[in-house]
Enzyme design. Structure first.
Site, PDB file in Angstrom:
ATOM      1  N   PHE A 129      -2.424   6.675  15.358  1.00  0.00           N
ATOM      2  CA  PHE A 129      -2.831   5.394  14.761  1.00  0.00           C
ATOM      3  C   PHE A 129      -1.878   4.308  15.233  1.00  0.00           C
ATOM      4  O   PHE A 129      -0.669   4.420  15.082  1.00  0.00           O
ATOM      5  CB  PHE A 129      -2.835   5.451  13.228  1.00  0.00           C
ATOM      6  CG  PHE A 129      -3.342   4.171  12.631  1.00  0.00           C
ATOM      7  CD1 PHE A 129      -4.695   3.867  12.654  1.00  0.00           C
ATOM      8  CD2 PHE A 129      -2.460   3.234  12.091  1.00  0.00           C
ATOM      9  CE1 PHE A 129      -5.174   2.668  12.142  1.00  0.00           C
ATOM     10  CE2 PHE A 129      -2.937   2.029  11.576  1.00  0.00           C
ATOM     11  CZ  PHE A 129      -4.300   1.750  11.594  1.00  0.00           C
ATOM     12  N   ASP A 216       5.831   4.328  19.260  1.00  0.00           N
ATOM     13  CA  ASP A 216       5.412   3.579  18.074  1.00  0.00           C
ATOM     14  C   ASP A 216       6.206   4.125  16.896  1.00  0.00           C
ATOM     15  O   ASP A 216       5.896   5.188  16.349  1.00  0.00           O
ATOM     16  CB  ASP A 216       3.900   3.758  17.879  1.00  0.00           C
ATOM     17  CG  ASP A 216       3.386   3.032  16.645  1.00  0.00           C
ATOM     18  OD1 ASP A 216       4.203   2.709  15.759  1.00  0.00           O
ATOM     19  OD2 ASP A 216       2.164   2.806  16.554  1.00  0.00           O
ATOM     20  N   LYS A 248       6.477  -2.606   9.376  1.00  0.00           N
ATOM     21  CA  LYS A 248       6.611  -2.021   8.040  1.00  0.00           C
ATOM     22  C   LYS A 248       7.954  -2.311   7.363  1.00  0.00           C
ATOM     23  O   LYS A 248       8.130  -3.376   6.802  1.00  0.00           O
ATOM     24  CB  LYS A 248       6.322  -0.518   8.113  1.00  0.00           C
ATOM     25  CG  LYS A 248       4.826  -0.233   8.387  1.00  0.00           C
ATOM     26  CD  LYS A 248       4.474   1.189   8.116  1.00  0.00           C
ATOM     27  CE  LYS A 248       3.017   1.528   8.384  1.00  0.00           C
ATOM     28  NZ  LYS A 248       2.115   1.232   7.302  1.00  0.00           N
TER      29      LYS A 248
HETATM   30  N1  PLP Z   1       1.403   2.079  14.075  1.00  0.00           N
HETATM   31  C1  PLP Z   1       1.651   2.984  13.110  1.00  0.00           C
HETATM   32  C2  PLP Z   1       2.333   4.264  13.460  1.00  0.00           C
HETATM   33  C3  PLP Z   1       1.269   2.722  11.795  1.00  0.00           C
HETATM   34  O1  PLP Z   1       1.507   3.631  10.844  1.00  0.00           O
HETATM   35  C4  PLP Z   1       0.634   1.486  11.497  1.00  0.00           C
HETATM   36  C5  PLP Z   1       0.184   1.189  10.133  1.00  0.00           C
HETATM   37  O2  PLP Z   1      -0.055   2.049   9.318  1.00  0.00           O
HETATM   38  C6  PLP Z   1       0.401   0.574  12.536  1.00  0.00           C
HETATM   39  C7  PLP Z   1       0.810   0.910  13.814  1.00  0.00           C
HETATM   40  C8  PLP Z   1      -0.284  -0.738  12.287  1.00  0.00           C
HETATM   41  O3  PLP Z   1       0.552  -1.601  11.606  1.00  0.00           O
HETATM   42  P1  PLP Z   1      -0.058  -2.913  10.904  1.00  0.00           P
HETATM   43  O4  PLP Z   1      -0.980  -2.447   9.824  1.00  0.00           O
HETATM   44  O5  PLP Z   1       1.156  -3.642  10.391  1.00  0.00           O
HETATM   45  O6  PLP Z   1      -0.768  -3.680  11.962  1.00  0.00           O
END
Ligand code: PLP
Length: 395
Positions: A129, A216, A248
């Site tokens: 994700f 990520d 986050k």
């Molecule tokens: N990458 C990871 C690993 C995530 O857990 C999330 C959100 O849950 C995101 C990207 C996306 O972040 P945002 O919701 O701040 O765009």
């Protein structure tokens, strides 16, 4: 008041909170809830942290926003702190995780074009994700979040997570690859912890092929897993990425994200290539800088490592008699309990029992409590959740 003026993007529980303190939230009837989710890994310092609240009030009364067409000292200070802790070289600040990942994807594409590759391709993983913008939902390995948004973005090739043979195979057969984008532990995908050598091997393949290794760390970063950044669990050989994204916990609830880069990747973006009106404004950067100071001062990565081990051990003891538990896993305070069946109703059952949790990938209970959690609160999480799980399996 129930409102139908919001777009129907979330399945919301009939619950709302009026205040918080530390690891606790209170609802409109003033019932307390122990928060084992922290706004999905956002409120690492818990709710209403006194030092942070004071800095927020002070900065709000001083200066919120100027523009990236001027120097922003709080942004420069935050960049220094982040690069020191991560051993990366440069930073671009945005406002959300998806935006940080978009930045990473753009850097990878520019890097490819500079090498003469006109269809640069990024390797991404099943079950991943990375966000909800078009490029990041395309990069994500979850068909549900892509369906209906076709045509998707070109330039991605997908392989199974934690499968080095698959990575070696695409390395041999796909000459247009420029980067690998991967989570050190998959969060939304169900707290999937890869093999110990996974990141080191990806690093080696990226070095050999001159690909960018892009991590990520939006969910795993900033002390969540018991290291400042999850890649730091891998020590010898090290697995420092070329690009790392954070969001986050960086703002503890104030929107801010960062895309960090090292080596050649740190020099790719030039004036006019990329930008963000709000990204890295004085307010968000002062708050994030204070978050980093508190994480450091309270040595929260060591606390997280220890407490996470303790919680997993306690769950293994308490849940041992229950047949439907298939795995208890995680690192630090990123904890997954997998069941043998779908269990999304546990979210409501647990909230009714005063504990806020999440279920992801249909049958994995996900716990992401604040990093400032005490041992007593950890014990309460174990007790309350064990009780709820027993009720769930009761005939
Ligand atoms: N990458 C990871 C690993 C995530 O857990 C999330 C959100 O849950 C995101 C990207 C996306 O972040 P945002 O919701 O701040 O765009």
């Amino acid at each position: 008041m129930i409102t139908n003026t919001l777009m129907n993007t979330y399945n919301r529980l009939p619950l709302s909170f009026t205040r918080g303190s530390g690891a606790w939230l209170w609802d409109e009837q003033d019932n307390p809830y122990l928060d084992a989710l922290a706004g999905i890994a956002v409120c690492g310092l818990g709710h209403a942290h006194p030092t942070l609240s004071q800095v927020i009030a002070e900065q709000a009364a001083t200066l919120l926003h100027t523009s990236n067409i001027y120097r922003i000292p709080h942004q420069e200070q935050l960049a220094q702190k982040l690069t020191r802790l991560s051993q990366m070289d440069t930073v671009f600040f945005g406002n959300s995780g998806a935006e940080a990942n978009e930045t990473a994807i753009k850097i990878a594409r520019l890097y490819g074009h500079k090498k003469g590759i006109d269809t640069p391709t990024i390797v991404v993983m099943d079950g991943s994700f990375h966000g909800r913008t078009l490029a990041t939902l395309t990069a994500s390995g979850n068909r549900k979040i892509q369906a209906g948004f076709e045509p998707l973005v070109q330039g991605f090739v997908r392989i199974p997570y934690n499968d080095l043979a698959a990575l070696r195979q695409v390395a041999e057969h796909s000459p247009h690859i420029v980067a690998v984008l991967v989570e050190p532990i998959q969060g939304e995908g169900g707290i999937q912890v890869p093999d110990d050598n996974y990141l080191a091997e990806i690093r080696a393949i990226c070095d050999e092929k001159q690909w960018l290794m892009m991590l990520d760390e939006i969910q795993t970063g900033l002390c969540r897993t018991g290291q400042w950044f999850a890649y730091q669990h891998q020590q010898s050989p090290p697995a420092r990425p070329d690009i790392m994204t954070l969001a986050k916990a960086l703002g503890n609830g104030i929107p801010i994200s960062a895309c960090l880069a090292s080596g050649p990747a740190a020099e790719i973006l030039q004036s006019g290539n990329h930008g963000s009106t709000y990204g890295g404004n004085p307010f968000a950067c002062r708050v994030a800088s204070t978050v980093i100071d508190i994480l450091e001062k309270e040595n929260l990565q060591a606390h997280t490592a220890q407490l996470g081990k303790y919680i997993r051990h306690e769950f293994r003891q308490q849940l041992a008699p229950i047949n439907g538990i298939t795995d208890i896993r995680g690192k630090g305070l990123m904890i997954g309990i997998e069941l043998d069946r779908p269990c999304t109703e546990l979210v409501k059952m647990s909230a009714d029992n005063g504990l806020l949790i999440n279920v992801t990938a249909n049958k994995v209970i996900r716990l992401l409590p604040p990093l400032i959690l005490t041992k007593e609160e950890a014990d309460q999480i174990v007790q309350r959740l064990t009780k709820t799980i027993k009720a769930f399996f009761a005939p």
